[in-house]
Design a protein around this motif. Structure first.
Motif, short mmCIF file in Angstrom:
data_model
loop_
_atom_site.label_atom_id
_atom_site.label_comp_id
_atom_site.label_asym_id
_atom_site.label_seq_id
_atom_site.Cartn_x
_atom_site.Cartn_y
_atom_site.Cartn_z
N LYS A 4 -11.20 -3.66 -0.13
CA LYS A 4 -11.93 -2.42 0.14
C LYS A 4 -10.97 -1.26 0.39
O LYS A 4 -9.92 -1.43 0.99
CB LYS A 4 -12.84 -2.59 1.36
N LYS A 5 -11.36 -0.09 -0.08
CA LYS A 5 -10.55 1.08 0.20
C LYS A 5 -10.88 1.59 1.60
O LYS A 5 -11.96 1.30 2.14
CB LYS A 5 -10.77 2.17 -0.84
N ARG A 6 -9.97 2.34 2.19
CA ARG A 6 -10.21 2.92 3.51
C ARG A 6 -9.53 4.28 3.58
O ARG A 6 -8.65 4.59 2.77
CB ARG A 6 -9.68 2.00 4.61
N THR A 7 -9.95 5.08 4.54
CA THR A 7 -9.34 6.40 4.72
C THR A 7 -8.64 6.44 6.07
O THR A 7 -9.06 5.79 7.03
CB THR A 7 -10.38 7.53 4.65
N ILE A 8 -7.55 7.20 6.11
CA ILE A 8 -6.76 7.34 7.33
C ILE A 8 -6.62 8.82 7.64
O ILE A 8 -6.32 9.63 6.75
CB ILE A 8 -5.36 6.72 7.14
N VAL A 48 -6.50 4.89 1.12
CA VAL A 48 -5.79 3.67 0.73
C VAL A 48 -6.73 2.87 -0.16
O VAL A 48 -7.69 2.28 0.31
CB VAL A 48 -5.37 2.84 1.97
N LYS A 49 -6.43 2.86 -1.45
CA LYS A 49 -7.33 2.17 -2.39
C LYS A 49 -6.61 1.21 -3.32
O LYS A 49 -7.24 0.55 -4.13
CB LYS A 49 -8.10 3.19 -3.22
N GLN A 50 -5.27 1.12 -3.19
CA GLN A 50 -4.51 0.27 -4.11
C GLN A 50 -3.19 -0.14 -3.47
O GLN A 50 -2.74 0.47 -2.50
CB GLN A 50 -4.24 1.00 -5.43
N GLN A 51 -2.61 -1.17 -4.01
CA GLN A 51 -1.29 -1.61 -3.59
C GLN A 51 -0.49 -2.02 -4.81
O GLN A 51 -1.05 -2.49 -5.80
CB GLN A 51 -1.37 -2.76 -2.58
N GLU A 108 0.83 -1.20 0.00
CA GLU A 108 0.00 0.00 0.00
C GLU A 108 0.86 1.25 0.00
O GLU A 108 0.54 2.25 -0.67
CB GLU A 108 -0.92 -0.01 1.22
N LEU A 109 1.97 1.22 0.73
CA LEU A 109 2.89 2.36 0.75
C LEU A 109 3.54 2.56 -0.61
O LEU A 109 3.61 3.69 -1.12
CB LEU A 109 3.97 2.14 1.81
N LEU A 110 4.00 1.46 -1.20
CA LEU A 110 4.67 1.56 -2.50
C LEU A 110 3.69 1.91 -3.61
O LEU A 110 4.10 2.42 -4.65
CB LEU A 110 5.39 0.24 -2.82
N GLY A 111 2.40 1.65 -3.39
CA GLY A 111 1.39 1.98 -4.39
C GLY A 111 0.64 3.27 -4.10
O GLY A 111 -0.29 3.63 -4.85
N LEU A 112 1.03 3.98 -3.05
CA LEU A 112 0.35 5.23 -2.70
C LEU A 112 0.62 6.29 -3.76
O LEU A 112 1.77 6.57 -4.09
CB LEU A 112 0.83 5.72 -1.33
N SER A 113 -0.43 6.88 -4.30
CA SER A 113 -0.29 7.92 -5.31
C SER A 113 -0.69 9.28 -4.72
O SER A 113 -1.41 9.34 -3.73
CB SER A 113 -1.14 7.60 -6.55
N TRP A 114 -0.21 10.33 -5.38
CA TRP A 114 -0.44 11.66 -4.83
C TRP A 114 -1.91 12.05 -4.80
O TRP A 114 -2.33 12.82 -3.94
CB TRP A 114 0.37 12.70 -5.62
N GLU A 115 -2.71 11.53 -5.73
CA GLU A 115 -4.14 11.87 -5.71
C GLU A 115 -4.85 11.28 -4.50
O GLU A 115 -5.98 11.66 -4.19
CB GLU A 115 -4.84 11.43 -7.00
N CYS A 116 -4.19 10.34 -3.79
CA CYS A 116 -4.77 9.75 -2.59
C CYS A 116 -4.34 10.48 -1.32
O CYS A 116 -4.70 10.07 -0.21
CB CYS A 116 -4.39 8.27 -2.49
#
Length: 235
Positions: free
Chosen positions: A145-149, A125-128, A107-115
């Motif tokens: 499932k996506k989640r918000t932090i 967090v919607k992708q990995q 999830e960290l390596l797949g984190l994009s700026w639009e998230c």
């Protein structure tokens, strides 16, 4: 390669068992062997559904016992030492985000700026990021499932620093810059980070911090959970 030469109707339990045994002997973990068995078993079940086979030859195979690694969350003083040593590492901001969000490595390596929403301080967090045979692609999180932090301010501070660092690297790279997925954490040319490289950096930090050699990157997720509970966060 190990099974491809066998005709489907000639594929027997002994051949598959020998394949699994060779995987274990080559050093693959019991969990990986079990995962491969699951894929093969499912494929053979489909062959039965298509009337190519009358029985599944993988049914009778014995799999190596999977033992879950002991969960070892870091102690508060270990976390402090790890963060101090991480300040000297190129991936410092990644480790801060990992420690204070509990996000999985993919999830960290797949984190994009639009998230990352700096205005609200929320991370979605919607992708990995996953890799098969050297090809990288995005996949939904582990539970689908996506989640918000809503993380601590230190996380957003680390992400702002990472953005500044990335913008400087982009300017230096010029036409060589290639951030296909608009990722937050990249190398100096905008390409995605590789799991084993991140783990290598993590191991160097834990060694300098005097933390057990058994410490795993995933222990940061457990450490976040335990620390949050101690702090009184709702389960």
């Amino acid at each position: 390669p190990s099974l491809g030469a066998a005709k489907l109707e000639a594929l027997d339990t002994h051949t598959i068992q020998r394949f699994y045994n060779s995987l274990s002997a080559s050093g693959l973990s019991p969990k990986t062997v079990k995962n491969l068995h699951g894929i093969l078993h499912c494929a053979l079940q489909q062959a039965i559904a298509c009337d190519y086979l009358s029985r599944n030859p993988a049914d009778a195979c014995k799999l190596p016992k999977v033992t879950k690694p002991e969960i070892k969350p870091l102690e508060p003083e270990e976390i402090a030492r790890l963060l101090k040593e991480a300040e000297q590492d190129d991936y410092c901001n990644l480790f801060i985000v990992a420690m204070f969000t509990g996000m999985r490595q993919g999830e960290l390596l797949g984190l994009s700026w639009e998230c990352v929403d700096f205005a609200t301080g929320i991370i979605t967090v919607k992708q990995q990021l996953q890799c098969i045979d050297g090809d990288y692609f995005m996949e939904t999180p582990k539970n689908g499932k996506k989640r918000t932090i809503l993380p601590a301010p230190i996380v957003m501070d680390a992400l702002r620093k990472e953005l500044q660092k990335q913008q400087a690297e982009k300017a230096l790279a010029g036409d060589l810059w290639d951030n296909h997925f608009n990722l937050v954490f990249t190398d100096a040319l905008g390409k995605n980070l590789v799991r084993r490289t991140v783990v290598k950096h993590f191991k160097k930090i834990t060694q300098r911090a005097g933390i057990s050699d058994d410490a795993r990157f995933h222990d940061l997720r457990h450490s976040f959970a335990v620390t949050s509970l101690y702090a009184g966060d709702d389960i």
